[in-house]
Every structure is written in structure tokens, then in C-alpha cells.
Write a protein that holds these residues in place. Structure first.
Motif, short mmCIF file in Angstrom:
data_model
loop_
_atom_site.label_atom_id
_atom_site.label_comp_id
_atom_site.label_asym_id
_atom_site.label_seq_id
_atom_site.Cartn_x
_atom_site.Cartn_y
_atom_site.Cartn_z
N PHE A 4 1.83 5.61 17.38
CA PHE A 4 1.57 4.66 16.31
C PHE A 4 0.13 4.16 16.31
N GLY A 5 -0.75 4.82 17.05
CA GLY A 5 -2.15 4.42 17.13
C GLY A 5 -2.86 4.36 15.79
N SER A 6 -2.44 5.19 14.84
CA SER A 6 -3.09 5.20 13.52
C SER A 6 -2.86 3.89 12.76
N LEU A 7 -1.91 3.07 13.21
CA LEU A 7 -1.62 1.80 12.54
C LEU A 7 -2.45 0.64 13.09
N LYS A 8 -3.09 0.85 14.23
CA LYS A 8 -3.76 -0.27 14.91
C LYS A 8 -4.78 -1.00 14.04
N SER A 9 -5.63 -0.27 13.34
CA SER A 9 -6.67 -0.94 12.53
C SER A 9 -6.03 -1.78 11.43
N ARG A 10 -4.91 -1.32 10.88
CA ARG A 10 -4.24 -2.08 9.81
C ARG A 10 -3.51 -3.29 10.38
N ILE A 11 -2.92 -3.14 11.55
CA ILE A 11 -2.28 -4.29 12.20
C ILE A 11 -3.33 -5.34 12.56
N ASP A 12 -4.47 -4.89 13.08
CA ASP A 12 -5.55 -5.82 13.43
C ASP A 12 -6.09 -6.53 12.20
N ALA A 13 -6.25 -5.81 11.09
CA ALA A 13 -6.76 -6.43 9.86
C ALA A 13 -5.78 -7.46 9.33
N ALA A 14 -4.49 -7.14 9.37
CA ALA A 14 -3.47 -8.08 8.92
C ALA A 14 -3.49 -9.34 9.78
N ALA A 15 -3.61 -9.15 11.09
CA ALA A 15 -3.64 -10.31 11.99
C ALA A 15 -4.88 -11.16 11.74
N PHE A 30 0.84 -1.19 0.00
CA PHE A 30 0.00 0.00 0.00
C PHE A 30 0.87 1.24 0.00
N GLU A 31 0.57 2.14 -0.90
CA GLU A 31 1.32 3.38 -1.01
C GLU A 31 0.97 4.28 0.17
N CYS A 32 1.97 4.95 0.71
CA CYS A 32 1.71 5.77 1.89
C CYS A 32 2.36 7.13 1.82
N ALA A 33 2.83 7.53 0.66
CA ALA A 33 3.48 8.84 0.57
C ALA A 33 2.55 9.91 1.11
N ASP A 34 3.11 10.81 1.86
CA ASP A 34 2.29 11.92 2.37
C ASP A 34 3.08 13.22 2.22
N HIS A 35 3.46 13.44 1.01
CA HIS A 35 4.29 14.59 0.66
C HIS A 35 3.46 15.87 0.52
N ILE A 36 4.14 16.97 0.48
CA ILE A 36 3.50 18.26 0.24
C ILE A 36 3.75 18.63 -1.22
N ASN A 37 2.66 18.91 -1.94
CA ASN A 37 2.82 19.20 -3.38
C ASN A 37 3.23 20.65 -3.61
N LEU A 43 -7.15 -13.54 -2.73
CA LEU A 43 -6.23 -13.77 -3.86
C LEU A 43 -5.03 -14.64 -3.48
N GLY A 44 -4.97 -15.03 -2.21
CA GLY A 44 -3.86 -15.87 -1.76
C GLY A 44 -2.60 -15.10 -1.42
N ILE A 45 -2.70 -13.79 -1.31
CA ILE A 45 -1.53 -12.97 -0.97
C ILE A 45 -1.31 -13.06 0.53
N LYS A 46 -0.08 -13.42 0.92
CA LYS A 46 0.23 -13.67 2.33
C LYS A 46 1.20 -12.65 2.93
N VAL A 47 1.77 -11.77 2.10
CA VAL A 47 2.76 -10.79 2.58
C VAL A 47 2.39 -9.43 2.03
N VAL A 48 2.43 -8.41 2.91
CA VAL A 48 2.08 -7.06 2.49
C VAL A 48 3.08 -6.06 3.06
N ARG A 49 3.46 -5.11 2.24
CA ARG A 49 4.24 -3.96 2.70
C ARG A 49 3.24 -2.89 3.06
N GLU A 50 3.16 -2.61 4.34
CA GLU A 50 2.21 -1.62 4.83
C GLU A 50 2.92 -0.28 4.98
#
Length: 77
Positions: free
Chosen positions: A62-73, A4-11, A39-46
Motif C-alpha cells: 500500500f506504499g503508493s497511498l502514502k503521499s495521499r494519506i499524508d496530504a489528507a492528514a 477521486f476517480e481511480c478506475a484502472d481498467h484495461i480498454n 473550499l471547506g470540503i472535509k471528507v474525501v473518497r480516495e
């Protein structure tokens, strides 16, 4: 492997572009992980949006990551 792309740059106009928010992965992460699982994907770069995580210099929340960590688990990814 997925990712998942996560760039958060300023344009050029000075507006922050947060790709996790633009793609809605920040709020649809469970749906995204369910699709990867189907789709059988077992590894993700978050992604980590450091502008959200570093609240002040050297103060991290790092609280903003919790929902993604929980979904991955949940889907064993």
C-alpha cells in the motif's frame, strides 16, 4: 464530500487506463487536497488502484497511498 476517480481498467485495445495517473492526482495530491481544504470540503473518497497495490496474488503493498494519506492528514481531511 469530494472524491477521486481511480478506475484502472484495461480498454478494448488492451491498454491499461489508470485514472489517478491520467488526472495526475497520484503526483498532485497535495495540491488537490489544498484546493479541497480551501473550499471547506472535509471528507474525501480516495481511490486505490488495485493493479498497483496487489503485487502478486494476495501480496499487497500500500506504499503508493502514502503521499495521499499524508496530504489528507496535513489538511485534516
Amino acid at each position: 464530500m469530494g472524491g477521486f476517480e481511480c478506475a484502472d481498467h484495461i480498454n478494448r485495445t488492451g491498454r491499461r487506463i489508470n485514472l489517478l495517473e491520467e488526472t495526475e492526482h497520484d503526483v498532485r495530491c497535495e495540491e488537490d487536497y489544498a484546493l479541497l481544504f480551501s473550499l471547506g470540503i472535509k471528507v474525501v473518497r480516495e481511490g486505490v488502484c488495485w493493479s498497483k497495490v496487489e503485487k502478486a496474488p494476495f501480496i499487497f503493498d500500500f506504499g503508493s497511498l502514502k503521499s495521499r494519506i499524508d496530504a489528507a492528514a496535513k489538511f485534516k481531511i
